[in-house]
Scaffold this motif. Structure first.
Motif, PDB file in Angstrom:
ATOM      1  N   UNK A 110       0.956  -1.234  -0.020  1.00 61.42           N
ATOM      2  CA  UNK A 110      -0.053  -0.038   0.099  1.00 61.42           C
ATOM      3  C   UNK A 110       0.899   1.356  -0.019  1.00 61.42           C
ATOM      4  N   UNK A 111       2.097   1.001   0.267  1.00 55.98           N
ATOM      5  CA  UNK A 111       3.037   2.292   0.455  1.00 55.98           C
ATOM      6  C   UNK A 111       3.721   2.723  -0.785  1.00 55.98           C
ATOM      7  N   UNK A 112       3.571   1.750  -1.976  1.00 60.04           N
ATOM      8  CA  UNK A 112       4.284   1.627  -3.139  1.00 60.04           C
ATOM      9  C   UNK A 112       4.043   3.177  -3.719  1.00 60.04           C
ATOM     10  N   UNK A 113       2.768   3.531  -3.984  1.00 58.64           N
ATOM     11  CA  UNK A 113       2.579   4.820  -4.587  1.00 58.64           C
ATOM     12  C   UNK A 113       3.350   5.997  -3.888  1.00 58.64           C
ATOM     13  N   UNK A 114       3.297   6.092  -2.399  1.00 56.65           N
ATOM     14  CA  UNK A 114       4.047   7.087  -1.957  1.00 56.65           C
ATOM     15  C   UNK A 114       5.480   6.939  -2.095  1.00 56.65           C
ATOM     16  N   UNK A 115       5.894   5.825  -2.097  1.00 50.80           N
ATOM     17  CA  UNK A 115       7.299   5.711  -2.143  1.00 50.80           C
ATOM     18  C   UNK A 115       7.952   6.194  -3.325  1.00 50.80           C
ATOM     19  N   UNK A 116       6.999   5.750  -4.565  1.00 50.99           N
ATOM     20  CA  UNK A 116       7.252   6.415  -5.932  1.00 50.99           C
ATOM     21  C   UNK A 116       7.349   7.913  -5.995  1.00 50.99           C
TER      22      UNK A 116
END
Length: 182
Positions: free
Chosen positions: A124-130
């Protein structure tokens, strides 16, 4: 997700408190420290007046000279960009040296977190990490899961060798729902 985060945070040795506002957060911190507190510049904590609230509670706040004062400080106080419920992990964009010092040198780390910024897991954190990478390809992201620990000395678990002995997560509704703001 909130309950899962709290349960997992407790399992990894972190402490948790819900606070209604910045005055209550400052009171909690004041009740758990003796000595100075490192408070690096962070927009959400500046907006709510944490430095003034801590000072009003009798806490000596350090807002500069991080390297000189970091190792003797009682605690560091930061926000958190977001948290992962499945591991009890806080994620902080800590490119600024003052944030890294505040989260690693003092005996205690207090992190204020808006409960709206708790994600289920790392997927769920992938978009924020990107998003962090797009904003600044060379930045530091710290993943903090409980107090510092190591078992590389004769396989004996030792707390606080490489960082804080205590991690306190203060959930404060309304602090900031911006995942890119500390």
């Amino acid at each position: 997700m909130l309950n899962q985060f709290i349960e997992t945070l407790n399992k990894v040795g972190g402490q948790f408190a819900e606070v209604a506002d910045i005055k209550e957060a400052a009171s909690y911190i004041a009740g758990h420290v003796t000595g100075t507190v490192l408070l690096p510049p962070q927009s959400s904590l500046q907006r709510v007046g944490l430095a003034a609230a801590l000072a009003a509670g009798g806490v000596t706040v350090v807002e500069d000279a991080w390297r000189e004062k970091g190792s003797s400080a009682s605690a560091g106080v930061t926000g958190a960009n977001f948290a992962l419920a499945d591991t009890g992990t806080l994620v902080l964009e800590s490119t600024e040296e003052s944030l890294r010092i505040a989260t690693t040198l003092p005996e205690r780390h207090f992190a204020l977190l808006d409960p709206r910024k708790i994600l289920s897991d790392s997927l769920a954190a992938v978009p924020y990490l990107r998003g962090f990478h797009e904003r600044a390809p060379r930045n530091y992201l710290a993943y903090i899961t409980g107090p510092s620990r190591t078992a590389d000395i004769e396989r004996v678990l030792t707390i606080g060798v490489h960082g804080p002995r205590e991690l306190h997560v203060l959930l404060m509704p309304g602090l900031s729902n911006d995942f890119y703001e500390l």
